[in-house]
Motif scaffolding. Structure first.
Motif, PDB file in Angstrom:
ATOM      1  N   GLN A   1       1.780   4.327  21.665  1.00  0.00           N
ATOM      2  CA  GLN A   1       2.435   3.824  20.464  1.00  0.00           C
ATOM      3  C   GLN A   1       1.675   2.621  19.924  1.00  0.00           C
ATOM      4  OE1 GLN A   1       6.443   2.940  21.575  1.00  0.00           O
ATOM      5  NE2 GLN A   1       7.047   5.077  21.658  1.00  0.00           N
TER       6      GLN A   1
ATOM      7  N   LYS B   1       5.965  10.103   9.174  1.00  0.00           N
ATOM      8  CA  LYS B   1       4.718   9.368   8.945  1.00  0.00           C
ATOM      9  C   LYS B   1       4.733   7.979   9.577  1.00  0.00           C
ATOM     10  CE  LYS B   1       3.710  11.823   4.681  1.00  0.00           C
ATOM     11  NZ  LYS B   1       3.513  11.724   3.240  1.00  0.00           N
ATOM     12  N   LYS B   2       5.873   7.638  10.151  1.00  0.00           N
ATOM     13  CA  LYS B   2       6.042   6.354  10.821  1.00  0.00           C
ATOM     14  C   LYS B   2       7.195   6.534  11.797  1.00  0.00           C
ATOM     15  CE  LYS B   2       5.922   2.712   8.214  1.00  0.00           C
ATOM     16  NZ  LYS B   2       6.234   1.602   7.303  1.00  0.00           N
TER      17      LYS B   2
ATOM     18  N   ASN C   1       6.128  -2.464  12.064  1.00  0.00           N
ATOM     19  CA  ASN C   1       5.928  -1.049  11.754  1.00  0.00           C
ATOM     20  C   ASN C   1       5.391  -0.407  13.014  1.00  0.00           C
ATOM     21  OD1 ASN C   1       6.301  -0.671   8.703  1.00  0.00           O
ATOM     22  ND2 ASN C   1       5.055  -2.519   8.837  1.00  0.00           N
ATOM     23  N   SER C   2       6.060   0.632  13.493  1.00  0.00           N
ATOM     24  CA  SER C   2       5.654   1.289  14.734  1.00  0.00           C
ATOM     25  C   SER C   2       5.289   2.739  14.471  1.00  0.00           C
ATOM     26  CB  SER C   2       6.783   1.226  15.769  1.00  0.00           C
ATOM     27  OG  SER C   2       7.086  -0.131  16.048  1.00  0.00           O
ATOM     28  N   TYR C   3       4.264   3.192  15.177  1.00  0.00           N
ATOM     29  CA  TYR C   3       3.722   4.537  15.014  1.00  0.00           C
ATOM     30  C   TYR C   3       3.621   5.202  16.379  1.00  0.00           C
ATOM     31  CZ  TYR C   3       2.498   2.279  10.667  1.00  0.00           C
ATOM     32  OH  TYR C   3       2.568   1.579   9.492  1.00  0.00           O
ATOM     33  N   GLU C   4       3.816   6.516  16.404  1.00  0.00           N
ATOM     34  CA  GLU C   4       3.788   7.263  17.658  1.00  0.00           C
ATOM     35  C   GLU C   4       2.397   7.367  18.259  1.00  0.00           C
ATOM     36  OE1 GLU C   4       5.604  11.002  16.792  1.00  0.00           O
ATOM     37  OE2 GLU C   4       7.589  10.130  16.587  1.00  0.00           O
TER      38      GLU C   4
ATOM     39  N   GLN D   1      -1.041   9.014  13.772  1.00  0.00           N
ATOM     40  CA  GLN D   1       0.037   8.737  12.827  1.00  0.00           C
ATOM     41  C   GLN D   1      -0.240   7.431  12.077  1.00  0.00           C
ATOM     42  OE1 GLN D   1       4.056   7.593  14.154  1.00  0.00           O
ATOM     43  NE2 GLN D   1       4.844   9.302  12.920  1.00  0.00           N
ATOM     44  N   TYR D   2      -0.741   6.437  12.783  1.00  0.00           N
ATOM     45  CA  TYR D   2      -1.086   5.171  12.140  1.00  0.00           C
ATOM     46  C   TYR D   2      -2.176   5.385  11.090  1.00  0.00           C
ATOM     47  CZ  TYR D   2      -3.149   0.623  11.303  1.00  0.00           C
ATOM     48  OH  TYR D   2      -3.659  -0.491  10.690  1.00  0.00           O
TER      49      TYR D   2
ATOM     50  N   SER E   1      -0.924   6.989   8.023  1.00  0.00           N
ATOM     51  CA  SER E   1      -0.037   6.131   7.231  1.00  0.00           C
ATOM     52  C   SER E   1      -0.801   5.307   6.200  1.00  0.00           C
ATOM     53  CB  SER E   1       0.764   5.202   8.143  1.00  0.00           C
ATOM     54  OG  SER E   1      -0.053   4.145   8.619  1.00  0.00           O
TER      55      SER E   1
END
Length: 133
Positions: free
Chosen positions: A26, A62-63, A90-93, A97-98, A101
């Motif tokens: 993450q 998307k996030k 803001n967190s991304y898997e 994904q980041y 974004s």
């Protein structure tokens, strides 16, 4: 008494960031926001507008998460600085994904979720960009 607060603070930080440590894939990004004196109400109005946009982005996958935190008053980090008033996470898997974004069309999403014109959406996007500079 200060040692007790320090221990509680360290435990709170561990609890807050443990999910990020456990799953190292993450990615979380934090933005610190320093406001001019007396501009809290205007800032919260902007964030209210953006909250629906972030919710839509999350629902599209998307996030992973978006959150905003108000900081408690404290000492500045340096003599000539003011501590952040708000922190935005803001967190991304994943890294993928980041990276994806970065291409999100915020103006189009603002038009969709708020039912506004492209011009008005662009004006709000410009307010957000000014806030982050």
């Amino acid at each position: 008494m200060q040692k007790r607060h320090l221990k509680i603070g360290k435990k709170l930080l561990l609890i807050l960031f443990l999910p990020f440590i456990v799953n190292a894939q993450q990615i979380s990004v934090m933005d610190a926001v320093v406001l001019k004196e007396g501009s809290d109400a205007d800032y919260l109005e902007i964030e209210e507008f953006w909250s629906k946009i972030h919710a839509d982005i999350i629902s599209q996958g998307k996030k992973m998460q978006w959150s905003i935190w108000k900081t408690l008053p404290g000492d500045p980090l340096t003599e000539d600085s003011k501590p952040a008033d708000y922190m935005i996470f803001n967190s991304y898997e994943s890294q993928d994904q980041y990276d994806a974004s970065q291409d999100v069309d915020y103006v189009a999403i603002a038009q969709k979720v708020h039912g506004i014109s492209k011009k008005k959406a662009q004006n709000n996007d410009q307010k957000e960009q000014k806030k982050q500079t």
